[in-house]
Write a protein that holds these residues in place. Structure first.
Motif, PDB file in Angstrom:
ATOM      1  N   PHE A  60       0.768  -1.263   0.031  1.00  0.00           N
ATOM      2  CA  PHE A  60      -0.161  -0.179   0.199  1.00  0.00           C
ATOM      3  C   PHE A  60       0.890   1.141   0.016  1.00  0.00           C
ATOM      4  O   PHE A  60       0.725   2.438  -0.454  1.00  0.00           O
ATOM      5  N   VAL A  61       1.543   1.488   0.602  1.00  0.00           N
ATOM      6  CA  VAL A  61       3.031   2.454   0.933  1.00  0.00           C
ATOM      7  C   VAL A  61       4.160   2.697   0.249  1.00  0.00           C
ATOM      8  O   VAL A  61       4.907   3.498   0.428  1.00  0.00           O
ATOM      9  N   GLY A  62       4.013   1.317  -0.541  1.00  0.00           N
ATOM     10  CA  GLY A  62       5.626   0.854  -1.058  1.00  0.00           C
ATOM     11  C   GLY A  62       5.739   2.457  -2.146  1.00  0.00           C
ATOM     12  O   GLY A  62       4.992   2.913  -3.375  1.00  0.00           O
ATOM     13  N   PRO A  63       7.056   2.537  -3.058  1.00  0.00           N
ATOM     14  CA  PRO A  63       7.349   3.235  -4.014  1.00  0.00           C
ATOM     15  C   PRO A  63       6.511   2.748  -5.816  1.00  0.00           C
ATOM     16  O   PRO A  63       6.336   1.467  -5.446  1.00  0.00           O
ATOM     17  N   ASP A  64       6.263   3.997  -6.210  1.00  0.00           N
ATOM     18  CA  ASP A  64       5.599   3.747  -7.681  1.00  0.00           C
ATOM     19  C   ASP A  64       6.214   3.256  -7.930  1.00  0.00           C
ATOM     20  O   ASP A  64       5.499   1.897  -9.193  1.00  0.00           O
ATOM     21  N   GLN A  65       7.706   4.018  -8.363  1.00  0.00           N
ATOM     22  CA  GLN A  65       9.124   3.191  -9.239  1.00  0.00           C
ATOM     23  C   GLN A  65       9.773   2.852  -8.149  1.00  0.00           C
ATOM     24  O   GLN A  65      10.606   2.755  -7.132  1.00  0.00           O
ATOM     25  N   LEU A  66      10.536   1.354  -9.247  1.00  0.00           N
ATOM     26  CA  LEU A  66      11.763   1.094  -8.486  1.00  0.00           C
ATOM     27  C   LEU A  66      12.997   0.936  -9.857  1.00  0.00           C
ATOM     28  O   LEU A  66      12.690   0.098 -10.263  1.00  0.00           O
ATOM     29  N   TYR A  67      14.249   1.227  -9.549  1.00  0.00           N
ATOM     30  CA  TYR A  67      15.269   1.536 -10.148  1.00  0.00           C
ATOM     31  C   TYR A  67      16.443   0.451  -9.601  1.00  0.00           C
ATOM     32  O   TYR A  67      16.711   0.883  -8.313  1.00  0.00           O
ATOM     33  N   ILE A  68      16.567  -0.784  -9.881  1.00  0.00           N
ATOM     34  CA  ILE A  68      17.570  -1.506  -9.194  1.00  0.00           C
ATOM     35  C   ILE A  68      18.190  -1.667 -10.489  1.00  0.00           C
ATOM     36  O   ILE A  68      18.853  -2.079 -11.887  1.00  0.00           O
ATOM     37  N   GLN A  69      19.803  -1.526  -9.635  1.00  0.00           N
ATOM     38  CA  GLN A  69      21.325  -1.669 -10.919  1.00  0.00           C
ATOM     39  C   GLN A  69      22.084  -2.171 -10.096  1.00  0.00           C
ATOM     40  O   GLN A  69      22.279  -2.940  -8.805  1.00  0.00           O
ATOM     41  N   GLY A  70      22.970  -2.996 -10.711  1.00  0.00           N
ATOM     42  CA  GLY A  70      23.380  -4.583 -10.307  1.00  0.00           C
ATOM     43  C   GLY A  70      23.564  -5.311  -9.550  1.00  0.00           C
ATOM     44  O   GLY A  70      21.426  -5.801  -9.894  1.00  0.00           O
ATOM     45  N   ASP A  71      23.289  -5.497  -8.644  1.00  0.00           N
ATOM     46  CA  ASP A  71      22.840  -6.764  -7.732  1.00  0.00           C
ATOM     47  C   ASP A  71      21.927  -6.390  -6.707  1.00  0.00           C
ATOM     48  O   ASP A  71      21.454  -4.691  -6.541  1.00  0.00           O
ATOM     49  N   MET A  72      21.007  -7.509  -6.557  1.00  0.00           N
ATOM     50  CA  MET A  72      19.268  -6.557  -5.634  1.00  0.00           C
ATOM     51  C   MET A  72      19.474  -6.385  -4.774  1.00  0.00           C
ATOM     52  O   MET A  72      19.958  -7.692  -3.870  1.00  0.00           O
TER      53      MET A  72
END
Length: 165
Positions: A63-75
């Protein structure tokens, strides 16, 4: 070895006839102490609470998490949490249910504890209490009868006697 120890610690109740009312001093306290001291049930309860916290945190992330998530490299773990909160919530819910079911296998209800710890004799003959109806009254008092109808009739008879007095 353990069965012999249980047999030695059994209490004996002698009754003249059924249905009957009888008292076992301290039964409720002994039963509650036995339930609280069960380490296997505690373990599964604590594990269910941990999975419950994970479930709540993952639902909140939905419900309150980010709308977008950018991942570079290892998660990282937090990125994994933010990327998959739905599956984490689903898996934790299933694990909560499993822990509760497994923990309930180790719990003992009072009737099975009663039949394990108390021998009931009617006319000097031992009876298997599991085949009879037993109800708790108050202050460690019990009523035992052959079937539910006889039990209810006897309890109603006792109530009517109390109302007359």
């Amino acid at each position: 070895m353990e069965d012999n120890n249980i047999e030695a610690n059994k209490m004996r109740i002698d009754l003249d006839a059924l249905p009957a009312v009888f008292a076992i001093q301290g039964f409720t306290a002994i039963y509650h102490a036995s339930v609280k001291s069960n380490p296997k049930e505690k373990f599964w309860s604590i594990l269910a609470i941990v999975f419950g916290c994970i479930f709540i945190a993952s639902v909140l992330t939905v419900f309150v998490g980010p709308d977008q998530l950018y991942i570079q490299g290892d998660m990282s773990l937090s990125e994994f949490w933010q990327l998959y909160p739905g599956p984490i919530a689903s898996v934790s819910f299933v694990l909560i249910y499993g822990c509760i079911q497994i923990g309930s296998q180790f719990s003992t209800n009072w009737k099975s504890y009663f039949s394990d710890m108390i021998d009931v004799y009617v006319d000097s003959k031992i009876i298997d209490a599991t085949g009879y109806e037993i109800e708790t009254l108050e202050n460690d008092n019990f009523v035992i009868a052959k079937d539910p109808e006889a039990l209810n009739n006897y309890i109603n008879k006792l109530r009517s006697q109390l109302q007359e007095n």
